[in-house]
Motif scaffolding. Sequence first.
Motif, PDB file in Angstrom:
ATOM      1  N   TRP A 273      50.152  34.560  16.621  1.00  0.00           N
ATOM      2  CA  TRP A 273      50.255  33.642  15.491  1.00  0.00           C
ATOM      3  C   TRP A 273      51.685  33.118  15.447  1.00  0.00           C
ATOM      4  O   TRP A 273      52.627  33.863  15.172  1.00  0.00           O
ATOM      5  N   ASP A 274      51.883  31.857  15.724  1.00  0.00           N
ATOM      6  CA  ASP A 274      53.212  31.267  15.833  1.00  0.00           C
ATOM      7  C   ASP A 274      53.719  30.839  14.463  1.00  0.00           C
ATOM      8  O   ASP A 274      53.326  29.794  13.946  1.00  0.00           O
ATOM      9  N   LEU A 275      54.622  31.644  13.895  1.00  0.00           N
ATOM     10  CA  LEU A 275      55.240  31.312  12.619  1.00  0.00           C
ATOM     11  C   LEU A 275      56.641  30.735  12.797  1.00  0.00           C
ATOM     12  O   LEU A 275      57.370  30.566  11.818  1.00  0.00           O
ATOM     13  N   LEU A 276      57.022  30.442  14.032  1.00  0.00           N
ATOM     14  CA  LEU A 276      58.310  29.822  14.315  1.00  0.00           C
ATOM     15  C   LEU A 276      58.167  28.357  14.707  1.00  0.00           C
ATOM     16  O   LEU A 276      59.144  27.727  15.092  1.00  0.00           O
ATOM     17  N   GLN A 277      56.974  27.824  14.591  1.00  0.00           N
ATOM     18  CA  GLN A 277      56.729  26.482  15.102  1.00  0.00           C
ATOM     19  C   GLN A 277      57.519  25.407  14.354  1.00  0.00           C
ATOM     20  O   GLN A 277      57.854  24.364  14.928  1.00  0.00           O
ATOM     21  N   ALA A 278      57.848  25.629  13.092  1.00  0.00           N
ATOM     22  CA  ALA A 278      58.578  24.622  12.319  1.00  0.00           C
ATOM     23  C   ALA A 278      60.085  24.750  12.464  1.00  0.00           C
ATOM     24  O   ALA A 278      60.817  23.909  11.934  1.00  0.00           O
TER      25      ALA A 278
END
Length: 256
Positions: A51-56
């Motif tokens: 789950w990519d929570l660094l995309q922003a």
Amino acid sequence: MTARRATPIELAEWLDTPPGQYVRAWEQRQVDAMVGNAFGYHAIQIGLPHWDLLQANRMPHKVWAHSPDAPYGTRAGRLICEPEQLPFDAQSVDLLVMPHTLEWCQDPHQVLREVERVLVPEGRVVLTGFNPCSLWGVRESLPGLALQLPIPVPLQVSLRRLKDWFKLLSFEVDRGRFGCYVPLCTTQAWLQRWHFLEHAGDRWWPAAGAVYAVAAVKRVAAMHLVGPVWRQSSRRKARRATVAPVTHQTNRKADV
């Protein structure tokens, strides 16, 4: 009897269920807003690497750290480690994102001590977790309901306790928010029917959201170099002491 802690695999599987996707969508929006303006060079996500929570975030170096038993796909930049012993140098990380990490680790307070160690001064940590003081948290105390509506976490890390830990470790809470006010339903259809509670809950009982997202900043006390100032003031005092005072003499009449 204390509920057992969830494994990363159980938590990842639950996040793929309808209520899990509902939580995941809300947390994604909150974390995107909290990390979008975080600047630096190194950003680390601890837990749930699929789950990519660094995309922003726009930092050039990103790493997704996880324990050996966590699910992970083929994402590049993975690192296997335990959150209680992060393999990073002191003051080397600018941003840490921890989705539900404190709920499956063995020692949550030790994890936060590691976070304080590896973050640079003014570095940021973003955490998400389940709120025990919510409709979803109450299910733990109702007979039979926990089995019908399972959440794979014991719901023990409240936001109040988390703020106390932050204060002990010299973190300052930057922003935080509760969300997900819909009752814990097992189908997407019922989640949609209760969706009107999102706006009502956010307005009338904001602290009763099922999950929370919070961002904190590592503060370091400023250093005051008093040595040179003290020596300079001493020289000034000495200089003032060597100046003789000016006296005014009165003219006297000569003796007759």
